[in-house]
Each structure stands twice: as C-alpha cells, then as structure tokens.
Design a protein around this motif. Structure first.
Motif, short mmCIF file in Angstrom:
data_model
loop_
_atom_site.label_atom_id
_atom_site.label_comp_id
_atom_site.label_asym_id
_atom_site.label_seq_id
_atom_site.Cartn_x
_atom_site.Cartn_y
_atom_site.Cartn_z
N TYR A 169 0.86 -1.18 0.00
CA TYR A 169 0.00 0.00 0.00
C TYR A 169 0.90 1.23 0.00
CZ TYR A 169 1.04 0.29 5.00
OH TYR A 169 1.68 0.38 6.20
N GLY A 170 0.34 2.37 -0.34
CA GLY A 170 1.10 3.60 -0.34
C GLY A 170 0.26 4.77 -0.79
N LEU A 171 0.90 5.90 -0.95
CA LEU A 171 0.23 7.13 -1.37
C LEU A 171 0.72 7.53 -2.75
CD1 LEU A 171 0.63 9.13 1.96
CD2 LEU A 171 -1.34 7.79 1.21
N PHE A 172 -0.14 8.18 -3.52
CA PHE A 172 0.26 8.67 -4.84
C PHE A 172 -0.24 10.09 -5.05
CE2 PHE A 172 -4.00 7.15 -5.73
CZ PHE A 172 -4.49 8.09 -6.62
N LYS A 173 0.40 10.74 -6.00
CA LYS A 173 0.00 12.08 -6.41
C LYS A 173 0.23 12.20 -7.91
CE LYS A 173 0.91 16.92 -5.25
NZ LYS A 173 1.75 17.81 -4.44
N ILE A 174 -0.76 12.72 -8.61
CA ILE A 174 -0.67 12.92 -10.05
C ILE A 174 -0.84 14.41 -10.31
CG2 ILE A 174 -1.71 12.44 -12.29
CD1 ILE A 174 -2.65 9.75 -11.04
N GLU A 175 0.17 15.01 -10.93
CA GLU A 175 0.12 16.43 -11.28
C GLU A 175 0.02 16.54 -12.79
OE1 GLU A 175 3.03 18.41 -8.12
OE2 GLU A 175 3.83 16.59 -9.05
N PHE A 176 -0.99 17.25 -13.26
CA PHE A 176 -1.31 17.31 -14.68
C PHE A 176 -0.93 18.66 -15.28
CE2 PHE A 176 -4.20 18.14 -18.23
CZ PHE A 176 -4.04 16.98 -18.97
#
Length: 182
Positions: free
Chosen positions: A96-103
């Motif tokens: 498990y973990g955290l994600f971030k998507i920057e567009f």
C-alpha cells in the motif's frame, strides 16, 4: 587516464541508469515518472477513478492525490521467476502507499511515496514445530542501507520489479477498449 575516466563514466551510468524513476530525499524514497498523454485532466480523472485498487482522497484543478492498497509486485513482467525474486516481493506480500498525479497540458507526473507491505506471515517448519513471524517492509528498508545510501543490489532486482509494477499502476495513457463486441 582518459580510458579510465571513460570507464568510470560508463560504469556509473549503468549503475544509476536503472534508478531513473527513484528520488531519494531526507531518507525517504519516492518513485516518480512523467507520462505523455492526449487525455484531458477530466478524462484522466475518470480513468483513475475506474482503477479498482486506487482510492482518490483529494483533487483540485490539476492534481489528484490518493492511496493504493493490495498491490502485488509483478516480478514476471520484470523478467524474473518466483525463485529469483526477493521473498518480500512475491505474490503473498501486498503493498500500500500514497500517490500524487500532477497534470499539465499533454503530460502528467506520477509520484508514489510511503510504500510499505501489508504484512506477510512467514512460517518455517522443522522437527515438527512451526515458527512464524510477520514480515513487514518499506520501500526505504529495501532500497537504502543504514547510512541512507542505495543498497548495491537494489537496482538490479528489487528496484526493477518495483519500477515495472509502479509504471503499470500509474500508466493511464493506454488505450481503453470501449466496445468489446467482437
């Protein structure tokens, strides 16, 4: 002397070339990759929402943040066998973990952090007795030694398996079949 310098450049390029998607900052290991896409932010958001092991916790005009659970590392796609894979990366251990998507127009940057295993029970049997223990691990313990430097073997096997798995998890550019009537 020139040959020695050239050899050093080639060796360091080979060793660190496999670590291109990893960022180490203050003892934390992040995975980060930029993807090109023809999708708009809204289309990207829809694709992310449809992934079953991803949960969005925050979004704004050009950023999506969230968490993933139950991720199994894909050692086969990375070119390894069950026996050639570190035990913490086989099918019985989920992450498990955290994600971030920057567009931005035409591309997005995916960042994964705080990766850890959900815990795997390992049992060894001998003389009719079973000894069990929980095996928890984080990306930092796999990638870094006690001095905070990259472990020598990490880029060769574990780093490659994790990289291939994260590339698949965060690649939202793949064509989707809208009509499966064939």
């Amino acid at each position: 002397m020139r040959k020695l310098f050239l050899l050093f450049i080639l060796i360091s390029g080979c060793v660190f070339g496999q670590m291109e998607n990893y960022v180490i900052n203050d003892g934390q290991v992040y995975w980060q990759k930029v993807y090109e896409t023809t999708k708009s932010f809204d289309e990207l958001l829809t694709v992310v929402k449809n992934r079953n092991n991803i949960k969005i916790t925050e979004q704004n005009e050009n950023t999506i943040a969230g968490e993933f659970k139950g991720l199994i590392m894909n050692y086969r796609k990375a070119g390894y066998t069950y026996m050639g894979t570190p035990i913490v990366l086989n099918e019985s251990n989920k992450y498990y973990g955290l994600f971030k998507i920057e567009f931005k127009d035409g591309k997005y940057r995916a960042t994964i952090r705080n990766v850890a295993s959900e815990g795997m029970t390992m049992t060894m049997y001998g003389a009719g007795l079973g000894l069990g223990s929980d095996l928890d691990t984080t990306l930092e313990t796999m990638a870094l030694n006690k001095k905070g430097e990259v472990r020598k073997g990490f880029p060769k096997v574990a780093g490659k398996i994790i990289d291939v798995t994260f590339i698949d998890l965060m690649d939202f550019t793949k064509a989707e079949i809208t009509n499966d009537n064939w």
